[in-house]
Design an enzyme around this catalytic site. Structure first.
Site, mmCIF file in Angstrom:
data_model
loop_
_atom_site.group_PDB
_atom_site.id
_atom_site.type_symbol
_atom_site.label_atom_id
_atom_site.label_comp_id
_atom_site.label_asym_id
_atom_site.label_seq_id
_atom_site.Cartn_x
_atom_site.Cartn_y
_atom_site.Cartn_z
ATOM 1 N N GLN A 1 -31.533 -2.865 -41.718
ATOM 2 C CA GLN A 1 -32.480 -2.295 -40.760
ATOM 3 C C GLN A 1 -33.331 -3.395 -40.125
ATOM 4 O OE1 GLN A 1 -32.675 1.066 -39.823
ATOM 5 N NE2 GLN A 1 -33.994 0.186 -38.257
ATOM 6 N N LYS B 1 -30.869 7.894 -41.499
ATOM 7 C CA LYS B 1 -29.488 7.421 -41.648
ATOM 8 C C LYS B 1 -28.902 7.931 -42.961
ATOM 9 C CE LYS B 1 -30.281 3.609 -38.526
ATOM 10 N NZ LYS B 1 -30.743 2.243 -38.300
ATOM 11 N N ASP C 1 -23.111 -1.749 -37.238
ATOM 12 C CA ASP C 1 -24.067 -1.790 -36.128
ATOM 13 C C ASP C 1 -23.447 -2.451 -34.894
ATOM 14 O OD1 ASP C 1 -26.532 -0.575 -36.323
ATOM 15 O OD2 ASP C 1 -27.425 -2.172 -37.538
#
Ligand code: NDP
Length: 285
Positions: free
Chosen positions: A97, A53, A120
Site C-alpha cells: 500500500q 481490499k 498493481d
C-alpha cells in the site's frame, strides 16, 4: 440532465461476481487465489484502502495475507519480506500500500516485487509490457476505466477511431491510460499542466478522461456536446464533500455519458485489482 450515468458501483459488482464464480470453479480444482497485502505505518486513508481490499478478497473467495508493519520498519526489512513473498508458492499477488513512510524508497520497493506477482501493475517490466503490447499486469485504475467504457451505456460506447483526451500524465493513471486507449485504437492526446489552451484541447474529445486531482476544474467549457466524460479525480470540495475533477452538475447537461464521483471510477480500482490477482493465479497454472 441529459447524460447517461456510467455506474461504477454496478459494473464493479458485476466484475466481482464474475470473479467469484471463476474463483469457485478454480477452488473445485484445488487451486486457491491468494493476495498478500503489506501496509507500513498507520495512515488512516491507507488503513481504509487495505481494509477494503481485504473485504473484496473475502467477497470473491480469495485468501488474503495481511502484513501490518510499524511506521519505523526499515527498507531492508520490507525488502526482505517482499523477497520471502516472491518465493512463496502459495502467494499469487503482492500489494504494497502506497504511500510509504518517507525513509523508504518507493521505487526500490516496486522494483523488488516479482513482476508476475505485481498485481498493481507498477513494476517497470509490466509498464514496459503494456507499452509494447505484451502480456503483463495493467495499473488497476486505468484498466477500470477501460471496463467502464466497454460495459457502460449497454456496451454502446465506441473507442476505436475516436478522439480521446486524457488530462494528467502520472505513472499510475494518465500514462498507462493513454497506452490503453491507444491499444483500443483511439486517437490519443495527453494533456498536462503545461498544455496551452486546455479547454480547447479537451473540447476536441469524443472521450475525455480527467485525472488531475483538482476539484471541479473541468467545466462545461471543456466538453464537446455528447462526449463521454470519465472522472478519475478524487477530491474534497470547499464543503469537505467528495468530488471529482469534473463539475458534474453542469457537465452532465451537455455530455453524452459521465461517471459520477463517488460511484464511478473509484469502485473499479479494487475490482481490477481482484481481476489482476485472479489472472496472476491462473497464469501460474
Ligand atoms: P498526480 O498528481 O500524480 O498527477 C496529476 C496530473 O495532472 C499531472 O500529470 C499534472 O501535470 C496534471 N495537472 C495538474 N494540474 C493541472 C492543470 N491545471 N491542468 C492540466 N493538468 C494538470 O495525480 P494522480 O494521477 O495520481 O491522480 C489524479 C487524480 O486521480 C487524483 O485526484 C487522485 O486522487 C485520483 N485517483 C483516483 C483513483 C481512483 O481509484 N479513482 C486512483 C488514483 C488516483 P504535470 O505532469 O505537468 O505536473
Amino acid at each position: 440532465m441529459s447524460a447517461t450515468i456510467i455506474d461504477g458501483k454496478l459494473i464493479s459488482a458485476q466484475i466481482k461476481d464474475e470473479l467469484k464464480e471463476k474463483t469457485a470453479a478454480l477452488k473445485e480444482k484445488g487451486v486457491e487465489v491468494t493476495l498478500a497485502v503489506i501496509l507500513v505505518g498507520e495512515d488512516p486513508a491507507s488503513q481504509v484502502y487495505v481494509r477494503n481490499k481485504k473485504k473484496a478478497c473475502e467477497y470473491v473467495g480469495f485468501r488474503s495475507f495481511s502484513f501490518e508493519l510499524p511506521e519505523t520498519t526499515s527498507q531492508a526489512d520490507l525488502l526482505k519480506l517482499i523477497d520471502e513473498l516472491n518465493n512463496r508458492k502459495d502467494v499469487d499477488g503482492i500489494l504494497v500500500q502506497m504511500p510509504l513512510p518517507s525513509h523508504i524508497d518507493e521505487k526500490a520497493v516496486i522494483d523488488a516485487i516479482d513482476p508476475s506477482k505485481d498485481v498493481d501493475g507498477f513494476h517497470p517490466m509490466n509498464v514496459g509490457a503494456l507499452c509494447i503490447g505484451e502480456k503483463g499486469f495493467v495499473s488497476c485504475t486505468p484498466a477500470g476505466v477501460i471496463e467502464l467504457l466497454k460495459r457502460g451505456c449497454d456496451g454502446k460506447i465506441e473507442i476505436a477511431g475516436k478522439e480521446c483526451v486524457i488530462v494528467g500524465r502520472s505513472n499510475i493513471v494518465g500514462k498507462p491510460m493513454s497506452l490503453l486507449m491507444l491499444r483500443e485504437n483511439a486517437t490519443v492526446t495527453v494533456a498536462h499542466s503545461k498544455t496551452k489552451d486546455l479547454a480547447q484541447v479537451c473540447k476536441r474529445a469524443d472521450i475525455l478522461i480527467a485525472a488531475v486531482g483538482k476539484a471541479g476544474m473541468i467545466t462545461k467549457d471543456f466538453v464537446k456536446e455528447g462526449a463521454v466524460v470519465i472522472d478519475v479525480g478524487i477530491n474534497r470540495n470547499a464543503d469537505g464533500k467528495l468530488c471529482g475533477d469534473v463539475l458534474f452538475d453542469e457537465v452532465s447537461e451537455i455530455a453524452g455519458a459521465i461517471t459520477p464521483v463517488p460511484g464511478g471510477v473509484g469502485p473499479m480500482t479494487i475490482a481490477m485489482l481482484m481481476n489482476n490477482c485472479y489472472e496472476a493465479a491462473v497464469r501460474k497454472l
